[in-house]
Design a protein around this motif. Structure first.
Motif, mmCIF file in Angstrom:
data_model
loop_
_atom_site.group_PDB
_atom_site.id
_atom_site.type_symbol
_atom_site.label_atom_id
_atom_site.label_comp_id
_atom_site.label_asym_id
_atom_site.label_seq_id
_atom_site.Cartn_x
_atom_site.Cartn_y
_atom_site.Cartn_z
ATOM 1 N N MET A 1 6.480 31.301 25.174
ATOM 2 C CA MET A 1 6.465 32.129 23.757
ATOM 3 C C MET A 1 4.696 32.645 24.183
ATOM 4 N N ASN A 3 1.440 34.187 22.275
ATOM 5 C CA ASN A 3 0.455 34.383 21.149
ATOM 6 C C ASN A 3 0.116 35.908 20.842
ATOM 7 N N ALA A 18 3.668 41.800 11.328
ATOM 8 C CA ALA A 18 4.749 40.120 11.952
ATOM 9 C C ALA A 18 6.242 40.352 12.209
ATOM 10 N N GLU A 19 7.294 40.422 11.178
ATOM 11 C CA GLU A 19 8.438 40.524 11.438
ATOM 12 C C GLU A 19 9.175 40.897 12.789
ATOM 13 N N GLN A 22 8.199 39.290 15.847
ATOM 14 C CA GLN A 22 8.775 37.687 16.402
ATOM 15 C C GLN A 22 10.353 38.054 16.476
ATOM 16 N N ASN A 23 10.597 38.861 16.427
ATOM 17 C CA ASN A 23 12.132 39.511 16.724
ATOM 18 C C ASN A 23 11.854 39.661 17.811
ATOM 19 N N TRP A 26 7.527 37.420 20.027
ATOM 20 C CA TRP A 26 6.033 36.836 19.420
ATOM 21 C C TRP A 26 5.946 35.287 18.775
ATOM 22 N N ASN A 27 4.919 34.333 19.110
ATOM 23 C CA ASN A 27 4.508 33.481 17.997
ATOM 24 C C ASN A 27 3.228 34.418 17.412
ATOM 25 N N VAL A 28 3.072 34.880 15.312
ATOM 26 C CA VAL A 28 2.401 35.425 15.683
ATOM 27 C C VAL A 28 1.462 34.533 14.534
ATOM 28 N N CYS A 39 4.104 35.183 8.776
ATOM 29 C CA CYS A 39 3.418 33.855 9.601
ATOM 30 C C CYS A 39 2.872 32.978 8.814
#
Length: 228
Positions: A1, A3, A18-19, A22-23, A26-28, A39
């Protein structure tokens, strides 16, 4: 993943970014003055250079490989040239311009040292193209656009893409600071006759970070509802 560091993570646009990221896998890691519901968040004052350096060092320790940076945090006071104070002008410039430059520098140096292909997206504004009432805000965003172009050119050879989105007014707290009749007049002047939803801007940012934008650097996407 992969970052990614996201500033302004607790605001309406930051949450939406962020949402969306993440979808997209990505790791936020968020940065803000308060915790984001979307996050992990480090509480960092972006007007403080030492706090930025210390915070980035902590992030780098926890996440040795960083692949993306979104400079989203911004200060918009909506004050005219004869009303804004020296301290308010300094805060606007520090958060909107100096912080993105410092974070981009720290991020790029780490990516280059580790030979990591990476991407930076700056959240500019239509005000950087067409200055409005708050000229300090407009000046900071115009400079951010030029910073994007310059870094995009200078970091391209290191495998780091740098782009920006320049939104029009986005629904949420910042839009609420525009007093009437200015708010209504601005909406009427926008060809789409509405302000942007945060998700619409988050989608553009996700695109600029993605492999689909692999040949874009130094670019500015004007997501402003048709103003120009």
């Amino acid at each position: 993943m992969k970052n990614i560091v996201l500033t302004g993570a607790a605001g309406a646009l930051g949450i939406s970014i962020a949402e969306e990221l993440q979808n997209n896998g990505w790791n936020v890691i968020g940065i803000d003055l308060k915790r984001s519901p979307a996050c992990e968040t480090l509480l960092i004052d972006l007007s403080d250079r030492d706090a930025i350096r210390d915070g980035f060092k902590a992030i780098s320790h926890s996440y040795p490989e960083l692949h993306g940076l979104v400079n989203n945090a911004g200060v918009f006071l909506g004050k005219g040239w004869d009303d804004i104070t020296d301290d308010e002008a300094s805060e606007t410039l520090n958060v909107n311009l100096r912080a993105p430059l410092l974070l981009s520098t720290l991020f790029a140096k780490q990516a280059i040292a580790k030979a990591i292909p990476a991407a930076i997206v700056n959240v500019a504004s239509v005000a950087g193209r067409e200055p409005g009432y708050d000229i300090v805000y407009a000046a900071s965003k115009a400079a951010l656009i030029q910073m994007t172009r310059g870094l995009g050119r200078q970091l391209a050879g290191n495998g780091i893409r740098v782009n920006a989105v320049a939104p029009g007014v986005i629904e949420g707290p910042m839009a609420d600071r525009i007093s009437e009749p200015g708010r209504t007049l601005y909406m009427q002047r926008t060809p789409m006759k509405r302000f942007a939803e945060p998700a619409e801007i988050a989608n553009v940012i996700a695109f600029l970070l993605s492999p689909k934008a692999s040949y874009l650097t130094g670019a500015v996407i004007d997501a402003n509802g048709g103003l120009f």
